[in-house]
Design an enzyme around this catalytic site. Structure first.
Site, PDB file in Angstrom:
ATOM      1  N   GLY A 159       0.833  -1.198   0.000  1.00 28.93           N
ATOM      2  CA  GLY A 159       0.000   0.000   0.000  1.00 28.93           C
ATOM      3  C   GLY A 159       0.870   1.250   0.000  1.00 28.93           C
ATOM      4  O   GLY A 159       1.788   1.384  -0.804  1.00 28.93           O
ATOM      5  N   ASP A 160       0.576   2.172   0.915  1.00 31.10           N
ATOM      6  CA  ASP A 160       1.356   3.407   1.007  1.00 31.10           C
ATOM      7  C   ASP A 160       2.262   3.409   2.237  1.00 31.10           C
ATOM      8  O   ASP A 160       2.631   4.467   2.746  1.00 31.10           O
ATOM      9  CB  ASP A 160       0.432   4.630   1.033  1.00 31.10           C
ATOM     10  CG  ASP A 160      -0.532   4.606   2.217  1.00 31.10           C
ATOM     11  OD1 ASP A 160      -0.640   3.537   2.866  1.00 31.10           O
ATOM     12  OD2 ASP A 160      -1.165   5.639   2.504  1.00 31.10           O
TER      13      ASP A 160
END
Length: 352
Positions: free
Chosen positions: A166-167
């Site tokens: 993800g981030d």
């Protein structure tokens, strides 16, 4: 086989590595068969070989050495690719979560000198979900790639960086001198790096980072425990002011534990239908009659006590459980509206 490597029977000795020569000498000395892996570099490239040397004796004297050579280059490359797929992120080309945990575990198992610590940075890109949802995964993926490059550019020699998914990213500093503020310096460098916008396709994008920091041995000596505490500190930094960093502390851990318990209570209440709606009448002074009712939710604890929405709505919104609760409220309020309608109270529609 020899011609495959780019040389002939006459000049093969020129390409024989020192390792292979030592193997020959060892077999000649011990008169025992040996097996070993070796590399061979020629004009045609680099090859990976498995070599078996078998001494041949005649009248108890070494007559010759029989060599069995297997070209393992394709297998070596395949194993190397499998290893890379298992330990590296294909999008950013950084080590992945598995690699990060393995690295952190090895680092923590080492003995550290006095005043030097292992520091774990847990990083999250702010507004990434908004950008990804609005502009698409292609732009989101490119943003992650550019972010990975910026982060990598500031990681010091004693640092390790990985993309967790993800981030989220992690940076691990080994033998960091916390007394000199080494962790603070790196955190500020990272935040400064993200003050500059990203130019992706036709978009000018602005994102910042929230950073949580945990230090071993002060905050723990287990890798997963440190990552969890750094993650908690990161969320604390995000709550206070985005584009900030915070160190893990007992108060942060205690707050997160309370929040986790609240989430568990909420999930249990949803599964067991332990909510109730109270209706507050709405009265029109002008018409001198009740015009409706406002539906107010309460959570019923196992011991029968009622908890007002102010105690659980915040956690419900943060965890996404508010969607399930909202569906329950609408369903129950509509059922009650039907009951009132059947009794002739047409003006008593509930307001949610």
């Amino acid at each position: 086989m020899i011609s495959k490597f780019g040389f002939s029977m006459h000049d093969w000795r020129n390409y024989t590595s020192q390792k292979i020569k030592r193997l020959f000498e060892q077999v000649k000395k011990d008169k025992q068969a040996m097996n070993s892996d070796s590399e061979l570099i020629t004009e045609k490239g680099q090859f990976h070989l498995n070599i078996t040397l078998i001494p041949v004796e005649v009248n108890q004297e070494l007559d010759s050495i029989y060599v069995i050579c297997k070209d393992m280059t394709k297998q070596y490359k395949a194993e190397k690719e499998i290893h890379r797929m298992a330990h590296y992120d294909s999008l950013t080309d950084l080590p992945n979560r598995r690699h990060a945990i393995s690295h952190l575990t090895k680092v923590l198992n080492r003995e550290h000198t006095l005043h030097y610590n292992t520091v774990v940075f847990f990083l999250d890109l702010n507004r990434f979900k908004v950008i990804n949802d609005a502009l698409g995964h292609n732009v989101g993926d490119q943003l992650l790639q550019f972010a990975a490059k910026r982060l990598s550019s500031v990681v010091p020699d004693n640092g390790f960086i990985a993309h967790l998914g993800g981030d989220e990213f992690i940076i691990i500093l080994t033998d960091a001198n916390t007394g000199t503020g080494e962790a603070d310096v790196l955190a500020r460098k990272i935040i400064r790096k993200f003050k500059k916008h990203f130019k992706i396709q036709d978009h000018t994008l602005v994102t910042s980072v929230s950073i949580g920091i945990a230090i071993s041995p002060k905050d723990g000596t287990d890798g997963l425990e440190l990552m969890k505490k750094a993650d908690m500190a990161m969320y604390a930094a995000k709550e206070r002011n985005k584009s900030k960093y915070r160190y893990y502390s007992f108060s942060i851990g205690n707050k997160e534990s309370v929040k986790l318990n609240q989430e568990m209570v909420l999930r249990e209440a949803i599964e067991n239908d332990r909510f109730v709606l109270h209706y507050q009448p709405q009265f029109s002074v002008k018409k001198q009659k009740m015009t409706g009712a406002e539906a107010l939710i309460r959570l019923v604890t196992p011991d029968g006590q009622l908890r007002p929405p102010g105690e659980f709505i915040g956690v419900a919104e943060e965890t996404g459980l508010i969607i399930d609760i909202g569906k329950w409220i609408i369903d129950e309020a509509c059922k009650q509206a039907r009951i009132w309608h059947n009794k002739g109270y047409d003006s008593s529609n509930p307001k949610i």
